[in-house]
Write a protein that holds these residues in place. Structure first.
Motif, PDB file in Angstrom:
ATOM      1  N   GLY A   1      -0.382   1.074 -12.715  1.00 35.41           N
ATOM      2  CA  GLY A   1      -1.676   1.754 -12.713  1.00 35.41           C
ATOM      3  C   GLY A   1      -1.722   2.973 -11.813  1.00 35.41           C
ATOM      4  N   PRO A   2      -1.313   2.858 -10.521  1.00 33.89           N
ATOM      5  CA  PRO A   2      -1.317   4.047  -9.655  1.00 33.89           C
ATOM      6  C   PRO A   2      -0.448   5.181 -10.176  1.00 33.89           C
ATOM      7  CG  PRO A   2      -1.157   2.062  -8.329  1.00 33.89           C
ATOM      8  CD  PRO A   2      -1.046   1.626  -9.751  1.00 33.89           C
ATOM      9  N   LEU A   3       0.701   4.864 -10.762  1.00 32.28           N
ATOM     10  CA  LEU A   3       1.574   5.915 -11.274  1.00 32.28           C
ATOM     11  C   LEU A   3       0.924   6.652 -12.437  1.00 32.28           C
ATOM     12  CD1 LEU A   3       4.266   7.392 -11.281  1.00 32.28           C
ATOM     13  CD2 LEU A   3       5.207   5.576 -12.708  1.00 32.28           C
TER      14      LEU A   3
ATOM     15  N   PHE B   1       0.832  -1.207   0.000  1.00 36.03           N
ATOM     16  CA  PHE B   1       0.000   0.000   0.000  1.00 36.03           C
ATOM     17  C   PHE B   1       0.868   1.259   0.000  1.00 36.03           C
ATOM     18  CE2 PHE B   1      -3.671  -2.450   2.056  1.00 36.03           C
ATOM     19  CZ  PHE B   1      -4.332  -2.560   0.848  1.00 36.03           C
ATOM     20  N   GLY B   2       1.929   1.239   0.804  1.00 31.17           N
ATOM     21  CA  GLY B   2       2.794   2.412   0.860  1.00 31.17           C
ATOM     22  C   GLY B   2       3.422   2.728  -0.475  1.00 31.17           C
TER      23      GLY B   2
ATOM     24  N   LEU C   1       3.858   6.285  -5.121  1.00 29.38           N
ATOM     25  CA  LEU C   1       4.052   6.568  -6.544  1.00 29.38           C
ATOM     26  C   LEU C   1       2.837   7.280  -7.134  1.00 29.38           C
ATOM     27  CD1 LEU C   1       5.911   3.387  -7.771  1.00 29.38           C
ATOM     28  CD2 LEU C   1       6.821   5.659  -7.373  1.00 29.38           C
ATOM     29  N   PHE C   2       1.651   7.001  -6.602  1.00 32.49           N
ATOM     30  CA  PHE C   2       0.475   7.767  -7.029  1.00 32.49           C
ATOM     31  C   PHE C   2       0.658   9.239  -6.674  1.00 32.49           C
ATOM     32  CE2 PHE C   2      -3.588   9.612  -5.556  1.00 32.49           C
ATOM     33  CZ  PHE C   2      -4.245   9.712  -6.780  1.00 32.49           C
ATOM     34  N   ALA C   3       1.131   9.515  -5.452  1.00 25.84           N
ATOM     35  CA  ALA C   3       1.359  10.906  -5.025  1.00 25.84           C
ATOM     36  C   ALA C   3       2.427  11.574  -5.876  1.00 25.84           C
ATOM     37  CB  ALA C   3       1.747  10.949  -3.552  1.00 25.84           C
ATOM     38  N   MET C   4       3.504  10.860  -6.194  1.00 23.18           N
ATOM     39  CA  MET C   4       4.543  11.432  -7.042  1.00 23.18           C
ATOM     40  C   MET C   4       4.003  11.725  -8.436  1.00 23.18           C
ATOM     41  SD  MET C   4       7.126  11.842  -5.124  1.00 23.18           S
ATOM     42  CE  MET C   4       8.284  12.354  -6.388  1.00 23.18           C
ATOM     43  N   GLY C   5       3.109  10.876  -8.929  1.00 15.58           N
ATOM     44  CA  GLY C   5       2.487  11.142 -10.222  1.00 15.58           C
ATOM     45  C   GLY C   5       1.604  12.375 -10.188  1.00 15.58           C
ATOM     46  N   VAL C   6       0.862  12.553  -9.074  1.00 21.08           N
ATOM     47  CA  VAL C   6       0.002  13.740  -8.940  1.00 21.08           C
ATOM     48  C   VAL C   6       0.844  15.011  -8.960  1.00 21.08           C
ATOM     49  CG1 VAL C   6      -1.564  14.955  -7.383  1.00 21.08           C
ATOM     50  CG2 VAL C   6      -1.815  12.499  -7.720  1.00 21.08           C
TER      51      VAL C   6
ATOM     52  N   ARG D   1      20.261   8.160  -6.839  1.00 20.86           N
ATOM     53  CA  ARG D   1      19.661   6.853  -6.584  1.00 20.86           C
ATOM     54  C   ARG D   1      18.601   7.000  -5.497  1.00 20.86           C
ATOM     55  NH1 ARG D   1      22.694   6.231 -10.444  1.00 20.86           N
ATOM     56  NH2 ARG D   1      24.092   4.459 -10.787  1.00 20.86           N
ATOM     57  N   GLY D   2      17.607   6.095  -5.536  1.00 17.98           N
ATOM     58  CA  GLY D   2      16.555   6.201  -4.540  1.00 17.98           C
ATOM     59  C   GLY D   2      15.512   5.115  -4.659  1.00 17.98           C
ATOM     60  N   VAL D   3      14.263   5.503  -4.435  1.00 16.04           N
ATOM     61  CA  VAL D   3      13.176   4.540  -4.309  1.00 16.04           C
ATOM     62  C   VAL D   3      12.942   3.751  -5.592  1.00 16.04           C
ATOM     63  CG1 VAL D   3      11.447   6.271  -4.952  1.00 16.04           C
ATOM     64  CG2 VAL D   3      10.762   4.285  -3.624  1.00 16.04           C
ATOM     65  N   CYS D   4      13.165   4.354  -6.743  1.00 11.93           N
ATOM     66  CA  CYS D   4      12.890   3.652  -8.001  1.00 11.93           C
ATOM     67  C   CYS D   4      13.813   2.449  -8.177  1.00 11.93           C
ATOM     68  CB  CYS D   4      13.030   4.615  -9.179  1.00 11.93           C
ATOM     69  SG  CYS D   4      11.791   5.915  -9.168  1.00 11.93           S
ATOM     70  N   GLU D   5      15.074   2.585  -7.808  1.00 12.61           N
ATOM     71  CA  GLU D   5      15.978   1.440  -7.860  1.00 12.61           C
ATOM     72  C   GLU D   5      15.542   0.359  -6.874  1.00 12.61           C
ATOM     73  OE1 GLU D   5      18.009   4.562  -9.955  1.00 12.61           O
ATOM     74  OE2 GLU D   5      17.082   4.545  -7.981  1.00 12.61           O
TER      75      GLU D   5
END
Length: 768
Positions: A245-247, A56-57, A62-67, A339-343
């Motif tokens: 989908g969320p992104l 869920f986190g 990633l939904f929030a980053m997309g917004v 580098r970060g969460v995406c990796e």
């Protein structure tokens, strides 16, 4: 600019590393290495709950980053960003991937590492936007020129990277079957298209029904969050990762108010402080340093460091074509190596898909932390955005030529400050011989978006019908421009930025637009009954930073226009009463010359009040002041609306009493921020509440003095390193006959004949 929410979802790298490190501490690398301790801290029966919370986190993060992201920057990033991003991504991929195969062929290694090394090498070409946005936000460089280029380049690379990941996942899910792979890719394509062309129009239609300035209802928030879960499930059903989908859904949600801002504020605590840290912690729990072989560590680190060097080199080479200097291109290369969460997402996905074992996963995340630990201090050391804005010449009203264009940058928070600003602009006396260029910067704090924006509004003399706050302000300024055709030009910008970096945009625009003076709003707002209403501390912090770094003179406007009820002097015959308080010093000299320019306006009465220390014979010290004042009096010779007064006071008490006597006689009082050392100001600094206003400015802004006049506190431009500061008190007098600069050729003796103007002297006799 209102107070923003916590915006924790912006995701500071330091917080991420600390949370991830907590997972490593509790995991098999340290405390959990012994089975009994690990089983006690994280019992097997609770693992499902932890994994669910992490899922869920990750989805909602990633939904929030997309917004917060601007999807238009993904498809139209700009020429520089496109070239740098594409070259960094594909050159890194083209050189690092072959290196992995060469090492795999010639260097002995574990069988599992040999299978996973090409995947680790391919992941090094990624330049994800969330990583770079988090890093630059932490370094307070998201508003900088290089930061904007890096963010734009990363967003373009995200489109390419997402496409490649979708194709790769489809092929892996189909076990490399061509027909099944084609079907899976087509399903993912149709899924994204349906979100863009079906769900997005429905969202926009719903938002159009919400009145301007109103917040969205709870039913829309709950419906949106339900859609996040639904599209995550659909992503899994079509063979993609559940974050796709969320992104994409976040990208199609309109950023900012009313929906984007509300969604981000609702997600702040549950996602930013609970579920997303759970994902980081679980990633740390999966890291086991005891399963790492030194040879494997050396091989992976060699590939990672090679990819970093290649990415920096690719940016440097492409920058030569774009005429970007070596140091700036090197810094951009460092930024694109963030580098970060995406990796972490990619490595977790490959670990779950058995492409990485525990050894390769642990090495990969350790390399990720190591790269971040190296590039962050390097960027800080090599790039200071404030040092990039050093003016090459004086930008002051005092030192400008008499008929030079006056370029005023005004900063506006809302519509309340517009009437007073327009009165000041009109009083500044725009003529065809000495026109005024107005640069308006509308301040808006970033809420519900990740990357700051500096938007230049189209210059037009046609009033635009709109209900938005910015349109009302722009139309008011255009109305002022229309009333002063051929004398005034107006260029408007919107600075949408974080509160702590808003000053960067102001200083940047001031430098690029060659501003002579910047006028800032005061952080306190007066109610109509004379009491203090809204107090915005972020504005106060911004003002202090602008005073420190501005490339020109700066003024802070304490706006009390709603107390006086004075009419606009635009297109009316109303008299605008201006007073200049002069004690001495460069800042007072700047306020003197600004007031002198206002005094040329037909509807402005100018009163120059000079304060002198009673009983002090300091003719030598007052020589420069006398030259400045004589110059102004000579310029206003014959002006019936010009009054010159000399007030003799003994100390700070006498100065305070004299200022109180002026409190209700003027619409605007102009005063310098700092003054030369004088016994007149002795003891007053201890009572100062707002140091950015100086001693006298703070006194005039206080509610105790009971004044209803607006106050403009002026600071003259100060150059770095003290250069040219010795010229601050030298008047620049342009001879109308010869046109030479008198301050360069030597001191000037001015014979003042001001028979028509009024000259008054007052002495403080009430104190012994």
């Amino acid at each position: 600019m209102g107070d923003a929410g916590n915006e924790y979802i912006v995701c500071q790298n330091a917080d991420n590393i600390a949370t991830f490190g907590g997972g490593i501490l509790l995991g098999p690398s340290l405390l959990g290495h012994k089975g009994s301790i690990g089983g006690t801290i994280f019992p097997p029966r609770g693992s499902t709950n932890i994994v669910t919370g992490a899922t869920f986190g990750l989805m909602f993060f990633l939904f929030a980053m997309g917004v917060k992201a601007d999807p238009m920057m993904m498809v139209r990033p700009g020429r520089q960003a496109a070239i740098l991003g594409i070259s960094a991504m594909f050159v890194t991929l083209a050189l690092t991937l072959p290196l992995a195969f060469i090492i795999k062929h010639y260097v002995p290694m574990d069988g599992t590492l040999a299978e996973s090394l090409p995947f680790i090498a391919a992941s090094q070409c990624l330049t994800p936007f969330p990583n770079i946005s988090c890093l630059l936000t932490e370094l307070k460089m998201s508003n900088s020129d290089l930061g904007r280029i890096a963010i734009s380049a990363s967003m373009l690379c995200d489109v390419i990277g997402m496409t490649l990941v979708v194709i790769l996942l489809a092929i892996l899910q189909a076990n490399f079957d061509p027909l099944k792979s084609a079907v899976a890719i087509m399903a993912a394509f149709l899924f994204v298209v349906s979100l863009v062309y079906i769900i997005k129009p429905l969202l926009l239609r719903v938002l159009r029904g919400i009145p301007n300035g109103k917040s969205v209802g709870e039913q829309y928030i709950i419906g949106t969050f339900t859609c996040v879960l639904a599209v995550g499930v659909i992503s899994e059903l079509i063979g993609q990762h559940f974050v796709l989908g969320p992104l994409v859904l976040g990208l199609i949600v309109p950023e900012g108010p009313p929906l984007g801002t509300t969604l981000i504020s609702k997600l702040d605590i549950p996602v930013g402080k609970i579920f997303y840290p759970i994902f980081l912690t679980t990633s740390g729990l999966k890291t086991d340093i005891f399963k790492i072989h030194l040879q494997s560590l050396w091989i992976v680190l060699s590939v990672v460091m090679f990819s970093c060097v290649v990415k920096i080199g690719a940016v440097i080479l492409s920058s030569r074509y774009l005429h970007i200097n070596f140091q700036d291109s090197f810094v951009i290369g460092l930024m694109l190596n963030a580098r970060g969460v995406c990796e972490l997402i990619v490595y977790n996905l490959w670990r779950d898909g058995l492409l990485l074992t525990d050894q390769e996963f642990s090495i990969s995340v350790i390399a990720m932390i190591g790269v971040t630990a190296i590039i962050t201090p390097l960027i800080k050391f090599m790039y200071d955005p404030s040092k990039q804005r050093v003016p090459l010449k004086r930008r002051t009203i005092q030192h400008a030529k008499r008929d030079a264009e006056l370029r005023i940058l005004v900063c506006l928070q809302n519509q309340d400050g517009v009437p007073s600003i327009i009165n000041i602009l009109e009083a500044s006396d725009a003529t065809e011989e000495s026109p005024i260029a107005v640069i308006a910067v509308l301040l808006e704090e970033v809420v519900g978006r990740a990357n700051p924006l500096l938007v230049a509004h189209q210059s037009t003399r046609i009033l635009q019908p709109s209900n938005s706050k910015s349109s009302h302000i722009i139309n008011a300024l255009r109305q002022y421009e229309l009333c002063n055709e051929r004398c005034v030009t107006v260029q408007s910008f919107s600075a949408i930025s974080h509160a702590e970096t808003m000053h960067e945009d102001i200083c940047r625009v001031a430098l690029d637009q060659n501003a002579t003076i910047v006028i800032l709003p005061f952080h306190k707002h007066w109610e109509i009954d004379g009491s203090i209403g809204l107090v915005n501390r972020s504005i106060q912090t911004m003002n202090i930073k602008v005073l420190e770094k501005a490339p020109c003179s700066v003024g802070i406007l304490i706006d009390r226009g709603n107390l006086t009820g004075s009419l606009s002097i635009l297109n009316t015959q109303s008299i605008y009463r201006v007073a200049v308080i002069y004690i001495g010093g460069p800042d007072d000299a700047e306020s003197l010359y600004y007031g002198a320019r206002m005094g040329r306006h037909n509807n402005v009465t100018l009163t120059l009040v000079r304060y002198l220390l009673f009983g002090s014979d300091n003719a030598r010290e007052r020589k420069q002041d006398n030259i400045l004042i004589d110059d102004v009096r000579q310029a206003h010779n014959g002006n019936q609306n010009f009054i010159y007064q000399e007030q003799l006071v003994k100390d700070g008490v006498g100065l305070t009493a004299s200022l109180r006597a002026l409190e209700n006689n003027f619409d605007l009082m102009i005063v310098g921020r700092n003054h030369q050392a004088s016994q007149i100001l002795m003891g007053l600094g201890a009572w100062s509440e707002c140091p950015e206003l100086g001693v006298v400015g703070d006194m005039l802004a206080s509610t105790d003095i009971g004044s209803i006049a607006s106050v403009l506190v002026v600071q003259q431009q100060g150059l770095l390193g003290g250069k040219l500061k010795s010229r601050m008190m030298k008047p620049v007098i342009i001879s109308q006959e010869t046109g030479y600069d008198a301050s360069v050729t030597g001191p000037l003796t001015t014979q003042v004949s001001n028979d028509d103007a009024k000259w008054e002297i007052a002495i403080d006799r009430d104190r012994d």
